[in-house]
Design an enzyme around this catalytic site. Structure first.
Site, PDB file in Angstrom:
ATOM      1  N   CYS A   2       0.839  -1.204   0.000  1.00 40.12           N
ATOM      2  CA  CYS A   2       0.000   0.000   0.000  1.00 40.12           C
ATOM      3  C   CYS A   2       0.874   1.255   0.000  1.00 40.12           C
ATOM      4  CB  CYS A   2      -0.858   0.029   1.256  1.00 40.12           C
ATOM      5  SG  CYS A   2      -1.814  -1.448   1.499  1.00 40.12           S
ATOM      6  N   ARG A  27       4.769   0.322  -6.505  1.00 39.11           N
ATOM      7  CA  ARG A  27       4.814  -0.493  -5.287  1.00 39.11           C
ATOM      8  C   ARG A  27       3.852  -1.666  -5.344  1.00 39.11           C
ATOM      9  NH1 ARG A  27       6.573   2.283  -0.508  1.00 39.11           N
ATOM     10  NH2 ARG A  27       5.004   1.168   0.654  1.00 39.11           N
ATOM     11  N   TRP A  74      -2.987  -2.506  -1.379  1.00 33.86           N
ATOM     12  CA  TRP A  74      -2.577  -3.857  -1.794  1.00 33.86           C
ATOM     13  C   TRP A  74      -3.284  -4.772  -0.827  1.00 33.86           C
ATOM     14  CZ3 TRP A  74       0.655  -7.914   0.164  1.00 33.86           C
ATOM     15  CH2 TRP A  74       1.165  -8.786  -0.807  1.00 33.86           C
ATOM     16  N   ASN A 100      -1.554   1.638   6.197  1.00 28.83           N
ATOM     17  CA  ASN A 100      -0.702   0.538   5.714  1.00 28.83           C
ATOM     18  C   ASN A 100      -0.392  -0.323   6.917  1.00 28.83           C
ATOM     19  OD1 ASN A 100      -0.626   1.776   3.257  1.00 28.83           O
ATOM     20  ND2 ASN A 100       1.551   2.353   3.325  1.00 28.83           N
ATOM     21  N   GLY A 101      -0.381  -1.650   6.730  1.00 30.44           N
ATOM     22  CA  GLY A 101      -0.040  -2.548   7.830  1.00 30.44           C
ATOM     23  C   GLY A 101      -1.200  -3.491   8.137  1.00 30.44           C
ATOM     24  N   GLU A 489      19.129 -16.013  -8.903  1.00 27.91           N
ATOM     25  CA  GLU A 489      18.611 -14.683  -9.247  1.00 27.91           C
ATOM     26  C   GLU A 489      17.985 -14.698 -10.628  1.00 27.91           C
ATOM     27  OE1 GLU A 489      17.843 -12.200  -7.699  1.00 27.91           O
ATOM     28  OE2 GLU A 489      17.673 -10.602  -9.170  1.00 27.91           O
ATOM     29  N   LYS A 493      14.175 -13.626 -11.362  1.00 27.39           N
ATOM     30  CA  LYS A 493      13.845 -12.573 -12.333  1.00 27.39           C
ATOM     31  C   LYS A 493      12.828 -13.092 -13.341  1.00 27.39           C
ATOM     32  CE  LYS A 493      14.877  -9.382 -10.868  1.00 27.39           C
ATOM     33  NZ  LYS A 493      15.319  -9.787  -9.598  1.00 27.39           N
ATOM     34  N   GLU A 496       9.319 -13.858 -11.753  1.00 30.56           N
ATOM     35  CA  GLU A 496       8.516 -12.759 -11.194  1.00 30.56           C
ATOM     36  C   GLU A 496       8.007 -11.794 -12.249  1.00 30.56           C
ATOM     37  OE1 GLU A 496      10.327 -10.074  -8.402  1.00 30.56           O
ATOM     38  OE2 GLU A 496      12.265 -10.232  -9.343  1.00 30.56           O
ATOM     39  N   HIS A 512      20.438 -34.949  -9.002  1.00 27.67           N
ATOM     40  CA  HIS A 512      19.764 -35.439  -7.781  1.00 27.67           C
ATOM     41  C   HIS A 512      18.282 -35.119  -7.802  1.00 27.67           C
ATOM     42  CE1 HIS A 512      23.703 -36.395  -6.128  1.00 27.67           C
ATOM     43  NE2 HIS A 512      24.099 -35.272  -6.682  1.00 27.67           N
ATOM     44  N   LYS A 611       6.859  -3.745  -4.461  1.00 30.69           N
ATOM     45  CA  LYS A 611       8.271  -3.376  -4.443  1.00 30.69           C
ATOM     46  C   LYS A 611       8.870  -3.497  -3.050  1.00 30.69           C
ATOM     47  CE  LYS A 611      12.171  -1.959  -5.951  1.00 30.69           C
ATOM     48  NZ  LYS A 611      12.965  -2.920  -6.728  1.00 30.69           N
TER      49      LYS A 611
HETATM   50  C1  AGP Z   1      13.314  -8.881  -6.289  1.00 29.01           C
HETATM   51  O1  AGP Z   1      13.232  -8.721  -7.699  1.00 29.01           O
HETATM   52  C2  AGP Z   1      11.985  -8.776  -5.613  1.00 29.01           C
HETATM   53  N1  AGP Z   1      11.338  -7.574  -5.946  1.00 29.01           N
HETATM   54  C3  AGP Z   1      12.039  -9.074  -4.131  1.00 29.01           C
HETATM   55  O2  AGP Z   1      12.507 -10.400  -4.009  1.00 29.01           O
HETATM   56  C4  AGP Z   1      12.947  -8.167  -3.267  1.00 29.01           C
HETATM   57  O3  AGP Z   1      14.300  -8.409  -3.578  1.00 29.01           O
HETATM   58  C5  AGP Z   1      12.720  -8.543  -1.799  1.00 29.01           C
HETATM   59  O4  AGP Z   1      11.380  -8.256  -1.480  1.00 29.01           O
HETATM   60  C6  AGP Z   1      13.643  -7.789  -0.826  1.00 29.01           C
HETATM   61  O5  AGP Z   1      13.400  -6.428  -0.927  1.00 29.01           O
HETATM   62  P1  AGP Z   1      14.425  -5.413  -0.193  1.00 29.01           P
HETATM   63  O6  AGP Z   1      15.762  -5.587  -0.881  1.00 29.01           O
HETATM   64  O7  AGP Z   1      13.842  -4.057  -0.402  1.00 29.01           O
HETATM   65  O8  AGP Z   1      14.508  -5.811   1.258  1.00 29.01           O
END
Ligand code: AGP
Length: 616
Positions: A2, A27, A74, A100-101, A489, A493, A496, A512, A611
């Site tokens: 949010c 976000r 959100w 938010n929260g 990674e 990528k 996501e 394995h 985000k």
């Molecule tokens: C990465 O592409 C994602 N958006 C997510 O995994 C992100 O890295 C993770 O939420 C950690 O965020 P931060 O680095 O702001 O703590």
């Protein structure tokens, strides 16, 4: 997650908040809304979907007024509906609030308030807090010395179990705005004759560069040209004003198609900015200003524990390899969400390092607090000045990578790896790493920005490779040693932003289990850096080919790859071991980016993702 934007001042609240909400779109959210007050009452408008839907629903008069609160939601409690969108207004119409929260005790709150005659229009936990503030406000004496609106907010927050970042207005106080935070970020923007509240500094840098970061359990009371901060228990707090260290243009798209593309191509600069002023040529080492640990204390560290989430956790795995290799300090890496509740026994001379781009990830913040509670020294590698993780760690290293708007982390990841390399150099040169080795590392790191610049010129080639693989629904990423975190990674990528089911494994692990997945319908991406185990990676590629699996190989120049073994080859410059992870990251970013575009996905706002994850 949010987003919140609140405004009080002499300009048009609605227009300023709408602009702020647009800057928060990255976000992740599913509905939005705002309430504007022109002194005669609340004008409320909400809508599901994108902020543009809210903009289209807003009429001119609703953009006026000098006081307002707004929100992108959100969904956590309750479906995506207009009724559940924020702001919420108390059933007596007195109080309007965005949140938010998570209010964990909202059910009991609702039960109590219903018995007092308050009604609810939504399924959200937030509305319970809004009505609770109204309940306390209506009980407050209105002719006393204390401000009944502020008192009501503070009293209500003392009854909250859970987390909040809130902005609140009261119809009887059209020239006052209140904000508060506990576990969910809230920033005050100090303007000229106007003040703002926001959950993220990106939302307000077009109005002011002067900000104050609220701490947990703090409440801010804002007027046009004044503000004061207290704790929830009414103790006054001195405000510390920070200057945002980048200008608003850095958070704008410019000539790029989207933020992910912009941030991939910004990496030569973001890497340069992160290294600026951090080399000592005389001592062939790195220089940090904010560790708050002297050389002697650092030499006494006999173990390092990294904590993080997501991409930042992959950066921790790279850091583990680099620090163990070049500083010979044992390193552990834990998911923050696991460490937080695991009660792990740690050596007393353990240094705990949190890595976080946003500095607000609640799992990482919680793990950091747990480490501090047990008396461990903590550091943060972080890209957000003034964030909770930055403020609560004992010291740290800012990434200076500039704002990262795209949900899929790219420049922040290579920045975190570069900072980790600098830290490995620094710690190594405090111990057994030789001057000569230090010189080689400094030289290699300084060369990285231009090598990344060169690599980005392969964009079109990688795009054409990506188009060949966009049709698959499964994909493996495989790498050994320092390349294993890059494989992880790459898989993150791809999954996501393109929604392809991608997994990363150590290449040797294939046999394995994962090799059962290999077929013509499941390609494999190999991260094959030159070195003593390159031949092992070749053998793994052959195992894939023998099972009709397609192979995309990302390798360093000079690797001897037999003809016909790989279906597509992407070469990165031969380089020092310490910079291989940075260089190998560029092709996997571009590959996932172009696959997602080919599949028509929204690379900046991938479904279900946010985000900065500020809820557990
Ligand atoms: C990465 O592409 C994602 N958006 C997510 O995994 C992100 O890295 C993770 O939420 C950690 O965020 P931060 O680095 O702001 O703590």
């Amino acid at each position: 997650m949010c987003g919140i934007v609140g405004y009080i001042g002499r300009n048009r609240a609605g227009s300023i908040m709408l602009d702020g909400l647009k800057r928060l779109e990255y976000r992740g959210y599913d509905s939005s809304g705002m309430v504007v007050s022109d002194g005669k009452g609340f004008e409320q408008i909400k809508s599901t979907g994108r902020v543009v839907n809210l903009e289209e629903a807003l009429e001119e008069p609703q953009l006026g007024g000098n006081l307002g609160i707004s929100h992108t939601r959100w969904a956590t409690h309750g479906d995506v509906t207009e009724a559940n969108a924020h702001p919420h207004t108390s059933s007596d119409g007195k109080i309007s609030m965005v949140h938010n929260g998570v209010i964990e005790n909202h059910a009991n709150m609702k039960k109590f308030l219903a018995e007092k005659g308050y009604t609810f229009r939504s399924e959200t936990d937030s509305e319970a807090l809004c009505n609770l503030i109204a309940y306390h406000y209506n009980k407050e004496p209105k002719d006393g010395e204390k401000n009944p609106f502020l008192e009501a907010v503070r009293k209500s927050l003392r009854h909250v179990n859970g987390t909040y970042g809130i902005a609140v207005i009261c119809s009887d106080f059209p020239k006052e705005l209140i904000g508060a935070r506990k576990g969910s970020p809230l920033i005050i923007g100090i303007g000229n004759g106007e003040n703002l509240l926001a959950s993220d500094v990106n939302a307000i840098t077009h109005c002011t560069q002067n900000v104050v970061y609220l701490d947990d359990n703090e409440v801010v009371h804002l007027k046009n040209d004044d503000f004061s901060i207290t704790t929830v228990s009414s103790k006054s707090v001195e405000a510390v004003i920070h200057k945002v260290d980048w200008d608003t243009s850095e958070a704008e798209l410019g000539e790029f198609d989207n933020f992910m593309q912009k941030e991939i191509f910004e990496q030569p600069n973001s890497l340069k900015n992160g290294m600026r002023g951090r080399f000592s040529d005389d001592d062939s080492t790195a220089v940090f200003g904010g560790l708050n640990l002297n050389a002697q204390e650092l030499r006494q560290i006999d173990r390092i524990l990294f904590i993080a989430c997501g991409t930042a956790w992959h950066a921790c795995l790279v850091a583990e390899h680099l620090i163990e290799r070049f500083a010979r300090i044992p390193v552990e890496v834990e998911y923050a969400s696991e460490f937080r509740y695991r009660d792990a026994p740690l050596d007393k001379n353990t240094l705990v390092i949190a890595i976080s781009q946003s500095g607000e990830t609640i799992d990482t913040l919680g793990a950091l607090r747990e480490a501090k509670r047990k008396g461990y020294r903590t550091l943060a590698i972080n890209n957000s000045v003034g964030s909770a993780i930055a403020r609560e760690s004992d010291g740290g290293i800012y990434q200076h990578a500039g704002p990262e708007i795209g949900v899929a982390s790219t420049k922040a990841f290579t920045s975190q790896i570069m900072i980790s390399a600098l830290l490995a150099l620094y710690l190594g040169r405090l111990r057994d790493l030789s001057y000569g080795d230090g010189v080689e590392i400094v030289k290699a790191l300084r060369t990285v920005p231009e090598q990344v610049e060169e690599l980005l010129k392969q964009n079109d080639k990688i795009a054409s490779i990506a188009r060949k693989y966009a049709k698959y629904e499964d994909c493996l990423f495989l790498g050994r040693q320092l390349m294993f975190p890059i494989a992880l990674e790459g898989a993150l990528k791809l999954k996501e932003i393109s929604y392809i089911h991608a997994e990363g494994y150590p290449a040797a692990e294939m046999k394995h289990g994962p090799i059962a997945l290999i077929s013509e319908d499941c390609p494999s991406v190999f991260l094959a850096a030159s070195g003593e185990i390159f031949s092992k990676s070749l053998a793994n590629m052959q195992e894939v080919k023998a099972r009709k699996g397609k192979v995309i190989c990302i390798a360093t120049k000079g690797c001897d790859i037999p003809d016909g073994l790989v279906d597509d080859l992407i070469l990165v410059p031969e380089c020092h071991e310490i910079v291989k992870p940075i260089l190998m990251s560029i092709p996997i970013q571009l590959l996932s980016y172009h696959v997602a575009l080919e599949r028509g996905c929204d690379v900046d706002k991938p479904r279900n993702l946010a985000k900065s994850v500020t809820v557990e």
